[in-house]
Design a protein around this motif. Structure first.
Motif, short mmCIF file in Angstrom:
data_model
loop_
_atom_site.label_atom_id
_atom_site.label_comp_id
_atom_site.label_asym_id
_atom_site.label_seq_id
_atom_site.Cartn_x
_atom_site.Cartn_y
_atom_site.Cartn_z
N THR A 84 0.87 -1.18 0.00
CA THR A 84 0.00 0.00 0.00
C THR A 84 0.90 1.23 0.00
OG1 THR A 84 -1.65 -1.18 1.29
CG2 THR A 84 -1.83 1.23 1.22
N LEU A 85 0.60 2.17 -0.91
CA LEU A 85 1.40 3.38 -1.04
C LEU A 85 0.56 4.54 -0.49
CD1 LEU A 85 4.08 4.45 -2.21
CD2 LEU A 85 3.01 4.47 -4.46
N VAL A 86 1.08 5.19 0.56
CA VAL A 86 0.31 6.23 1.24
C VAL A 86 1.01 7.57 1.07
CG1 VAL A 86 -0.70 6.92 3.46
CG2 VAL A 86 -0.20 4.51 3.02
N ASP A 87 0.26 8.59 0.71
CA ASP A 87 0.83 9.94 0.65
C ASP A 87 -0.22 10.95 1.08
OD1 ASP A 87 3.52 11.13 -1.14
OD2 ASP A 87 2.04 12.53 -0.31
N ARG A 88 0.23 11.96 1.80
CA ARG A 88 -0.76 12.96 2.25
C ARG A 88 -1.20 13.85 1.09
NH1 ARG A 88 3.69 16.27 5.77
NH2 ARG A 88 4.94 16.94 4.00
N GLY A 139 5.57 16.07 -3.54
CA GLY A 139 6.68 16.51 -2.68
C GLY A 139 7.82 17.06 -3.53
N THR A 140 9.04 16.77 -3.11
CA THR A 140 10.21 17.29 -3.81
C THR A 140 10.30 16.74 -5.23
OG1 THR A 140 11.29 17.34 -1.67
CG2 THR A 140 12.70 17.66 -3.58
N THR A 141 9.77 15.54 -5.42
CA THR A 141 9.81 14.92 -6.75
C THR A 141 9.18 15.82 -7.81
OG1 THR A 141 9.86 12.73 -5.79
CG2 THR A 141 9.01 12.90 -8.05
N GLY A 142 8.12 16.51 -7.45
CA GLY A 142 7.45 17.38 -8.41
C GLY A 142 8.08 18.77 -8.46
N ARG A 146 -1.85 -0.56 -3.78
CA ARG A 146 -3.04 0.23 -3.47
C ARG A 146 -2.56 1.65 -3.22
NH1 ARG A 146 -6.85 -0.19 1.13
NH2 ARG A 146 -5.13 -1.09 2.30
N LEU A 147 -3.07 2.62 -3.96
CA LEU A 147 -2.58 3.99 -3.85
C LEU A 147 -3.55 4.82 -3.01
CD1 LEU A 147 -0.58 6.21 -4.75
CD2 LEU A 147 -1.99 6.53 -6.79
N LEU A 148 -3.09 5.26 -1.86
CA LEU A 148 -3.93 6.08 -0.99
C LEU A 148 -3.36 7.50 -0.94
CD1 LEU A 148 -4.58 3.64 2.01
CD2 LEU A 148 -5.97 3.99 -0.03
N THR A 149 -3.76 8.32 -1.89
CA THR A 149 -3.33 9.72 -1.83
C THR A 149 -4.29 10.46 -0.90
OG1 THR A 149 -4.63 10.14 -3.81
CG2 THR A 149 -2.29 9.79 -4.13
N GLY A 150 -3.84 11.60 -0.43
CA GLY A 150 -4.68 12.38 0.48
C GLY A 150 -4.83 11.72 1.85
N HIS A 151 -3.90 10.85 2.22
CA HIS A 151 -3.89 10.22 3.54
C HIS A 151 -2.62 10.64 4.27
CE1 HIS A 151 -6.94 7.69 1.75
NE2 HIS A 151 -7.11 7.02 2.87
#
Ligand SMILES: Cc1cc2nc3c(=O)[nH]c(=O)nc-3n(C[C@H](O)[C@H](O)[C@H](O)COP(=O)(O)OP(=O)(O)OC[C@H]3O[C@@H](n4cnc5c(N)ncnc54)[C@H](O)[C@@H]3O)c2cc1C
Ligand SMILES: Cc1cc2nc3c(=O)[nH]c(=O)nc-3n(C[C@H](O)[C@H](O)[C@H](O)COP(=O)(O)OP(=O)(O)OC[C@H]3O[C@@H](n4cnc5c(N)ncnc54)[C@H](O)[C@@H]3O)c2cc1C
Lengths: 466, 368
Positions: B18-22, B28-31, B150-155
């Motif tokens: 599971t990939l979690v990002d707020r 983040g820095t990647t962009g 599983r991509l959980l963005t906004g978490h």
């Protein structure tokens, strides 16, 4: 005279002109800069003198206000209280570590040669720009912005003999449609997605603005006189044509803001003027670090931003028409003059302007709730409709970035699709991308208000360091 | 980027990920950086070994993702501005060759065959064919998608769940708990905060960088080109501003000029002096750029650790916690190697590189 405080006013529209007059009449040295070749901004855009238009005032119902401002500016310039610099494209305003500000501009029209100017304070009066939402066919030649059509009219008077449909939403469509019709253009329809009648129910805001009621009635009469059909709660579904727009398909909207099946009809035309309201220019303010409220520059009662020495007035602080810009510009000029002389300004000095500012802000807030694009306008963007013209990004590409690649905001869509990376830096496609992404439009950081040659950038502020 | 690479290699090693990002993907820095995948700027040592491994893995990934991530094995050219500089540069290249880098000295004329628009009168440089580039945001998004995670963005992760013995049981987010026997901290510049949620010390700090972007142009800069002092800037420990720029063309046409390095915390405000220095450096290398317009600039915060090496591998202090952060100005380039090593660690394989120099617990608490 050089020891008098120096105020730079950026933008010579109604707000900038009012600020210039107010500050100059209170002992401040003012430099007024504008990218255009003459003063006036969006509203008082004048027909070029060479055309010797016989009755330019016919296009300007506030012609007298304009004459007063123009003559005032001339008088201040003559006595040396104001310097008016035309063709100056400001690309950045910088705060100097030693205090004060430096305005960096490029000389037009090539915008290659740099000019730098120091000021003790600045008034940002850069106005706004038109918002246009895409639909199939919107990139065809002959599809212009409402303001573009108006400017052609006021600037060159060269539209007559044509057939123009005016479409979109917002109060600007009325003067554009009647202006075109008065200039001899055939206007078969004014396609407005909102229902202007809904506005009449907002009696409170209207009651405070008897002038606006009269203005509305005048436009209604003019539409009638020129046989312009008002198609309220209608929208343009598609523009047709090969080399140029030849016709548009319009359709009625249902209560939810969706196209009502079976209501579409085709209207032949050679020009389509579209507009969906305006958005403030905030680049210079953002780069200075000024706080924004949504897409507007935040100001206090004196029109001050939260950055010392920086005032903002007119549509850069929120869209509200020429009269509001005048009131805000006046207050900004008075406040800046007082503070540059080291005195606390007395708000009673601008009580009348403050009063009309309050009323007009209320009025335009009410207007904003009525004139909004249809709720489901993004459904009209097909997957192959170009959304970002500069980078040729289609609706389908944006949708894929959102659905498949995990983008949830305008910035990520831009990174993944290039939408908004081109020459206009997302000024045009920003609202459309936000709509397709399903998020709000947030101001995107554009450190340079104009593209700047690297050679100029490499030397910017050079003599400051010595 | 690093999280997406970890997800890809872990999933391909058979794990359920599971990939979690707020934020969104690449938020983040990647962009906010560039996509140089460099060996040329690295001195022999653990980071170069990781770069060489990652370079090989990028070439493999390119077969799968190639155009979608704008992969371009264009090579790099480092130029010296003085004969003395050239001698130092060639000495550096000799050491790199011993460590497995392909580094070809190019004397005056050949230099201008490689880059005809360089300023006249440069004594020479070194050509690095193994330097490449990718588009970071596209790379992160495509690797994340291909991982099947599983991509959980906004978490937002708000806590690390621990079992009775102190072992990791998962994470708490603002939208619910996620249970897992292993947690990988790939929070980049914010990796120190995430480590703190697990009760451990990891001193990741921000190093600000601005990048300038020009109007689109036909190809006139063919490699990644930079002046030799860039290497010194990258390795530098100084907090002061450094701006020797890397100039590179992109698939889409604009030229990227980056990037400055300075330690000013998370200050996003635009700095004209910094971008002015970038413009000055770039126009010195390529005089034709003087008439080319800058369209915009953007800012990002590189995640760095005090010894300028990333933290990669298990945390001996918290069973089940792994770190993959602190890649400073090279996280795009180093991501595949990092993901590969993390996947090996997660599946109890012997990692392809010795992880000792990257140990997350190598910083004593009092150093903070
Ligand atoms: C088609 C159309 C019809 C309209 N009809 C009406 C109407 O009937 N009634 C009404 O009340 N209002 C109308 N308006 C709105 C009116 O034009 C605006 O409210 C008014 O002009 C705003 O004044 P301003 O001074 O804030 O900005 P503007 O008039 O927009 O002036 C801003 C000035 O800043 C300059 N500028 C911007 N950026 C820079 C830069 N970086 N460097 C240098 N200069 C810069 C621009 O060149 C411009 O001259 C209409 C607008 C449009 C587009
Ligand atoms: C100007 C500039 C130029 C650069 N140029 C290059 C280059 O040419 N080549 C190169 O290889 N590298 C370059 N870099 C460095 C590179 O961008 C970074 O090393 C790399 O992006 C780091 O990736 P990451 O995945 O570790 O961090 P990030 O991309 O920052 O990802 C970390 C993620 O963690 C998320 N996160 C943080 N805290 C939480 C939480 N509590 N809960 C949930 N999510 C959280 C964040 O939202 C973020 O998305 C450059 C950097 C800058 C600033």
């Amino acid at each position: 005279m050089t020891d008098r405080p120096h105020l730079a006013v950026l933008g010579a529209g109604p707000a900038g002109l009012a600020a210039t007059a107010a500050a100059a009449s209170h002992g401040v040295r003012v430099t007024l800069l504008d990218a255009a070749t003459r003063a006036g901004g969006q509203f008082y855009r004048q027909p070029a003198a060479e055309l010797r238009a016989r009755r330019p005032q016919a296009l300007h119902h506030q012609w007298r206000t304009w004459e007063r401002l123009r003559d005032g500016l001339r008088a201040y310039v003559t006595v040396g209280a104001v310097r008016h610099l035309t063709d100056h494209h400001v690309w950045c305003v910088e705060r100097r570590p030693s205090g004060g500000l430096t305005v960096h501009a490029l000389l037009g029209p090539e915008q290659e040669d740099p000019v730098e100017m120091r000021a003790d304070a600045v008034v940002l009066a850069t106005g706004g720009y038109e918002k246009v939402l895409p639909f199939p066919g919107w990139t065809l030649p002959g599809v212009v912005t409402a303001g573009g059509a108006q400017a052609m009219l006021k600037g060159t008077l060269a539209l007559s003999g044509r057939t123009a449909v005016v479409a979109g939403t917002g109060p600007l469509l009325l003067p554009v449609a009647t202006g075109l019709a008065a200039a001899g253009v055939e206007v078969p329809a004014l396609v407005e997605s909102a229902d202007p009648k809904a506005f009449v129910h907002r009696t409170r805001a209207l009651a405070a603005q008897p002038g606006k009621v009269a203005e509305g009635a005048r436009y209604a009469a003019q539409l009638l006189r020129h046989r312009v059909r008002l198609l309220a709660r209608h929208t343009v579904v598609e523009a047709h044509g090969t080399d140029r727009v030849e016709a548009v398909t319009v359709a009625a909207l249902d209560a939810d803001g969706r196209v009502r099946p079976g209501t579409s009809r085709r209207i032949p035309c050679d020009t389509l003027a579209v507009g969906h309201g305006m958005l403030p220019h905030t680049d210079l303010a953002e780069t200075l670090g000024c706080r924004l409220d949504g897409t507007d520059v935040h100001v206090d009662d004196e029109q001050r931003t939260d950055v010392p020495g920086v005032w903002a007035a007119g549509e850069t602080t929120g869209i509200g028409g020429a009269a509001l810009s005048l009131a805000e510009g006046h207050i900004a000029g008075r406040s800046a003059a007082a503070r540059l002389h080291g005195t606390e300004p007395d708000p009673r000095a601008w009580a009348a302007a403050a009063k009309s500012r309050t009323r007009l802000r209320e009025f335009f807030a009410a207007l904003g709730t009525v004139y909004a694009p249809p709720a489901h306008w993004t459904e009209q963007i097909t997957d192959d409709t170009v959304v970002c013209r500069c980078e040729e990004v289609t609706g389908g590409t944006v949708r894929e970035a959102v659905a498949e690649l995990g983008a949830g905001d305008v910035r990520t869509v831009k990174l993944l699709t290039r939408a908004g990376m081109g020459w206009c830096q997302g000024r045009v496609c920003g609202p459309a991308v936000a709509g397709l992404t399903g998020c709000g439009l947030t101001p995107s950081r554009r450190p340079f208000a104009r593209p700047v040659p690297l050679g100029v950038l490499a030397r910017a502020g050079e003599h400051e360091d010595q | 980027m690093v999280g997406a690479a970890c997800a890809l290699y872990a999933a391909r090693a058979g794990l359920d990920v599971t990939l979690v990002d707020r934020g969104p993907v690449a938020g983040g820095t990647t962009g906010a950086g560039e996509g140089n995948v460099l060996v040329s700027d690295k001195e022999p040592g653990p980071e170069l070994d990781l770069a060489l491994l990652s370079g090989r893995l990028w070439a493999e990934l390119a077969r799968e993702f190639g155009d979608a991530v704008e992969y371009d094995a264009k090579g790099g050219v480092v130029v010296a501005s003085s004969p003395g500089g050239l001698t130092a540069l060639e000495r550096f290249a000799t050491e790199q060759r011993a460590a497995g880098v392909v580094a070809e000295p190019v004397a005056g004329d050949v230099l201008y065959d490689l880059e005809p628009h360089l300023a006249p009168g440069l004594p020479g440089g070194v050509h690095y064919p193994q330097d490449r580039q990718v588009m970071p945001a596209l790379a992160a998004a495509h690797l994340a998608r291909a991982s099947g995670a599983r991509l959980l963005t906004g978490h937002t992760v708000t806590g690390v769940l621990r079992g009775p013995g102190g072992a990791v049981r998962g994470v708490r987010t603002d939208r619910g708990d996620l249970h897992a026997p292993a947690v990988v901290n790939a929070a980049g510049t914010w990796g120190g905060d995430l480590a703190a949620l697990a009760g451990v010390h990891l001193p990741v700090l921000p190093r600000r960088g601005f990048v300038l972007v020009t109007e689109p142009l036909p190809r006139r800069v063919h490699h990644k080109v930079y002046a030799a002092d860039y290497v010194a800037d990258v390795a530098s420990d100084s907090a002061a501003l450094q701006t020797s720029p890397v100039v590179e063309g992109t698939a889409a046409g604009p030229i990227l000029i980056g990037a400055s390095r300075e330690r000013v915390g998370f200050d996003r405000s635009f700095s004209l002096p910094v971008v002015r220095a970038l413009a000055a450096g770039a126009t010195l290398l390529f005089p034709f750029l003087s008439d080319v317009r800058a369209m915009r600039s953007y800012v990002g915060f590189r995640p760095y650790l005090p010894d300028h090496l990333p933290a990669i591998g298990p945390d001996s202090r918290v069973p089940g916690l792994y770190h993959a952060c602190g890649h400073e100005g090279a996280g795009i380039g180093l991501a595949p190697g990092t993901g590969h090593l993390i996947a090996q660690a997660l599946t109890d394989k012997t990692p392809e590189l010795d992880l000792t120099p990257f140990r997350p617990d190598r910083f004593p608490e009092e150093a903070a």
